[in-house]
Design a protein around this motif. Sequence first.
Motif, PDB file in Angstrom:
ATOM      1  N   ASP A 121     -36.850  77.136 -86.172  1.00 40.21           N
ATOM      2  CA  ASP A 121     -35.607  76.371 -86.077  1.00 40.21           C
ATOM      3  C   ASP A 121     -34.528  77.152 -85.325  1.00 40.21           C
ATOM      4  OD1 ASP A 121     -36.818  74.416 -87.587  1.00 40.21           O
ATOM      5  OD2 ASP A 121     -35.866  75.000 -89.471  1.00 40.21           O
ATOM      6  N   ASN A 122     -34.646  78.473 -85.319  1.00 36.33           N
ATOM      7  CA  ASN A 122     -33.642  79.284 -84.626  1.00 36.33           C
ATOM      8  C   ASN A 122     -33.566  78.942 -83.145  1.00 36.33           C
ATOM      9  OD1 ASN A 122     -32.456  81.219 -86.605  1.00 36.33           O
ATOM     10  ND2 ASN A 122     -34.612  81.737 -86.919  1.00 36.33           N
ATOM     11  N   TRP A 123     -34.714  78.991 -82.456  1.00 39.05           N
ATOM     12  CA  TRP A 123     -34.652  78.718 -81.020  1.00 39.05           C
ATOM     13  C   TRP A 123     -34.580  77.231 -80.704  1.00 39.05           C
ATOM     14  CZ3 TRP A 123     -38.305  82.111 -83.121  1.00 39.05           C
ATOM     15  CH2 TRP A 123     -39.583  81.605 -83.360  1.00 39.05           C
ATOM     16  N   THR A 124     -35.092  76.382 -81.594  1.00 34.32           N
ATOM     17  CA  THR A 124     -34.930  74.954 -81.335  1.00 34.32           C
ATOM     18  C   THR A 124     -33.485  74.510 -81.601  1.00 34.32           C
ATOM     19  OG1 THR A 124     -35.705  74.358 -83.562  1.00 34.32           O
ATOM     20  CG2 THR A 124     -37.347  74.405 -81.800  1.00 34.32           C
ATOM     21  N   HIS A 125     -32.719  75.339 -82.320  1.00 32.82           N
ATOM     22  CA  HIS A 125     -31.286  75.108 -82.491  1.00 32.82           C
ATOM     23  C   HIS A 125     -30.504  75.705 -81.332  1.00 32.82           C
ATOM     24  CE1 HIS A 125     -27.235  76.429 -83.758  1.00 32.82           C
ATOM     25  NE2 HIS A 125     -27.189  75.295 -84.430  1.00 32.82           N
ATOM     26  N   ASP A 126     -30.785  76.967 -80.989  1.00 30.27           N
ATOM     27  CA  ASP A 126     -29.987  77.679 -79.998  1.00 30.27           C
ATOM     28  C   ASP A 126     -30.227  77.201 -78.571  1.00 30.27           C
ATOM     29  OD1 ASP A 126     -28.992  79.193 -82.063  1.00 30.27           O
ATOM     30  OD2 ASP A 126     -30.125  81.003 -81.569  1.00 30.27           O
ATOM     31  N   GLN A 127     -31.491  76.942 -78.227  1.00 30.19           N
ATOM     32  CA  GLN A 127     -31.804  76.687 -76.826  1.00 30.19           C
ATOM     33  C   GLN A 127     -31.170  75.408 -76.268  1.00 30.19           C
ATOM     34  OE1 GLN A 127     -33.284  79.163 -75.148  1.00 30.19           O
ATOM     35  NE2 GLN A 127     -32.690  78.037 -73.301  1.00 30.19           N
ATOM     36  N   PRO A 128     -31.188  74.288 -76.994  1.00 28.18           N
ATOM     37  CA  PRO A 128     -30.502  73.110 -76.446  1.00 28.18           C
ATOM     38  C   PRO A 128     -29.019  73.351 -76.165  1.00 28.18           C
ATOM     39  CG  PRO A 128     -31.942  72.463 -78.242  1.00 28.18           C
ATOM     40  CD  PRO A 128     -31.902  73.959 -78.250  1.00 28.18           C
ATOM     41  N   LEU A 129     -28.382  74.218 -76.958  1.00 28.33           N
ATOM     42  CA  LEU A 129     -26.984  74.544 -76.705  1.00 28.33           C
ATOM     43  C   LEU A 129     -26.850  75.422 -75.465  1.00 28.33           C
ATOM     44  CD1 LEU A 129     -25.889  75.205 -80.395  1.00 28.33           C
ATOM     45  CD2 LEU A 129     -25.305  73.222 -78.987  1.00 28.33           C
ATOM     46  N   LEU A 130     -27.766  76.365 -75.291  1.00 34.34           N
ATOM     47  CA  LEU A 130     -27.771  77.175 -74.074  1.00 34.34           C
ATOM     48  C   LEU A 130     -28.017  76.317 -72.833  1.00 34.34           C
ATOM     49  CD1 LEU A 130     -29.844  80.326 -75.139  1.00 34.34           C
ATOM     50  CD2 LEU A 130     -27.402  80.259 -74.622  1.00 34.34           C
ATOM     51  N   ASP A 131     -28.811  75.251 -72.995  1.00 37.30           N
ATOM     52  CA  ASP A 131     -29.201  74.410 -71.867  1.00 37.30           C
ATOM     53  C   ASP A 131     -28.170  73.350 -71.505  1.00 37.30           C
ATOM     54  OD1 ASP A 131     -31.573  75.809 -71.666  1.00 37.30           O
ATOM     55  OD2 ASP A 131     -32.752  74.338 -72.790  1.00 37.30           O
ATOM     56  N   ARG A 132     -27.045  73.297 -72.192  1.00 36.69           N
ATOM     57  CA  ARG A 132     -26.018  72.325 -71.844  1.00 36.69           C
ATOM     58  C   ARG A 132     -25.533  72.550 -70.412  1.00 36.69           C
ATOM     59  NH1 ARG A 132     -21.870  73.210 -76.739  1.00 36.69           N
ATOM     60  NH2 ARG A 132     -22.602  75.342 -76.372  1.00 36.69           N
ATOM     61  N   PRO A 133     -25.200  71.485 -69.682  1.00 38.07           N
ATOM     62  CA  PRO A 133     -24.705  71.647 -68.311  1.00 38.07           C
ATOM     63  C   PRO A 133     -23.508  72.599 -68.260  1.00 38.07           C
ATOM     64  CG  PRO A 133     -25.149  69.327 -68.762  1.00 38.07           C
ATOM     65  CD  PRO A 133     -25.308  70.052 -70.066  1.00 38.07           C
ATOM     66  N   GLY A 134     -23.588  73.573 -67.374  1.00 38.67           N
ATOM     67  CA  GLY A 134     -22.504  74.528 -67.214  1.00 38.67           C
ATOM     68  C   GLY A 134     -22.563  75.721 -68.131  1.00 38.67           C
ATOM     69  N   ASN A 135     -23.454  75.698 -69.131  1.00 43.63           N
ATOM     70  CA  ASN A 135     -23.453  76.784 -70.108  1.00 43.63           C
ATOM     71  C   ASN A 135     -24.001  78.086 -69.534  1.00 43.63           C
ATOM     72  OD1 ASN A 135     -24.727  78.265 -72.768  1.00 43.63           O
ATOM     73  ND2 ASN A 135     -22.847  77.119 -73.215  1.00 43.63           N
ATOM     74  N   ALA A 136     -24.910  78.002 -68.585  1.00 39.14           N
ATOM     75  CA  ALA A 136     -25.429  79.233 -67.973  1.00 39.14           C
ATOM     76  C   ALA A 136     -24.291  80.011 -67.318  1.00 39.14           C
ATOM     77  CB  ALA A 136     -26.519  78.907 -66.959  1.00 39.14           C
ATOM     78  N   ASP A 137     -23.367  79.309 -66.665  1.00 35.76           N
ATOM     79  CA  ASP A 137     -22.219  79.982 -66.058  1.00 35.76           C
ATOM     80  C   ASP A 137     -21.329  80.610 -67.120  1.00 35.76           C
ATOM     81  OD1 ASP A 137     -22.648  79.662 -63.310  1.00 35.76           O
ATOM     82  OD2 ASP A 137     -21.860  77.624 -63.334  1.00 35.76           O
ATOM     83  N   ILE A 138     -21.160  79.911 -68.236  1.00 37.86           N
ATOM     84  CA  ILE A 138     -20.378  80.475 -69.337  1.00 37.86           C
ATOM     85  C   ILE A 138     -20.997  81.786 -69.812  1.00 37.86           C
ATOM     86  CG2 ILE A 138     -19.802  80.142 -71.784  1.00 37.86           C
ATOM     87  CD1 ILE A 138     -19.365  77.169 -71.134  1.00 37.86           C
TER      88      ILE A 138
END
Length: 295
Positions: A189-206
């Motif tokens: 559940d840790n990565w299935t929780h964290d990864q969708p948030l990391l994958d939000r548009p623009g989040n890589a730049d953040i």
Amino acid sequence: MIQKSAYPVTRHQTLTVDGIKIFYREAGPKDGPTVLLLHGFPTSSHMFRNLIPYLADRYHVIAPDYPGYGQSEAPDARSFSYTFEKFGQLVDGLLHQLGVQRYAMYVMDYGAPVGWQLALKHPDAISGLIVQNGNAYDEGLKEFWDPIKIYWADGKKESRDKLLNLVTLETTIFQYTDGVSDRTRISPDNWTHDQPLLDRPGNADIQMDVMYDYRNNLPLYPKVQAWLRDKQPPTLIVWGKNDFIFPEPGAHPYKRDLKDLEFHLLDTGHFVLEDKADEVFPLIHDFLDRKVAHA
């Protein structure tokens, strides 16, 4: 008939601080000693979901998400300054709105520089310190940081792009599982929780902006170390000794500056709370009971 004690309720709330919506988890008696939990990368206050009720029997527990993490607002990186100084200001503003003036502080990974911002701004506010793979010394930045240091030095897009692997699913899983002897203790559940948030548009730049700003924490280390020597907050270190990101050499220098220090190296990796809760939770509660509850 034996009456069971009530299970602490965790409330999930949002306050607007300096125009930014900050999500936080809160539990425990509001008139109890406050414990502030500061999360690391790539997660959020989600990492404290099990620790919060464990401490909330007698402690007022607060665990915020920084902007761009968890459930807090994630403004566009072109219009918002994603820096640790700003994170510290927003957490400080949240505590002010909640009427919290004194607190014990749990710092981990990115939570350490956020916590150091608070400590340097309010040096007498910290009643106790729990450090879990959170750095305050040059000795703690080893091999993992080499490509990041290149980006710090040149600021080039090419160097920045080489760090984008740090926000991939593979790396997120690595952060939770590397150095762990029994992977069945780690909830996916840790990565299935964290990864969708990391994958939000623009989040890589953040995330790249935050990574770049980390360089500004290093000049603060001497000031943090001076604060530790001067104020001598009672401190508990619970450090995953197999952590590749913040390795064991970053733990030992705290011994130079702190007198009231309890030091524990655990046979695990980066996210100690995930597979060593049975060992770490009692250490934390006992430490707070002895050093903070009556401070």
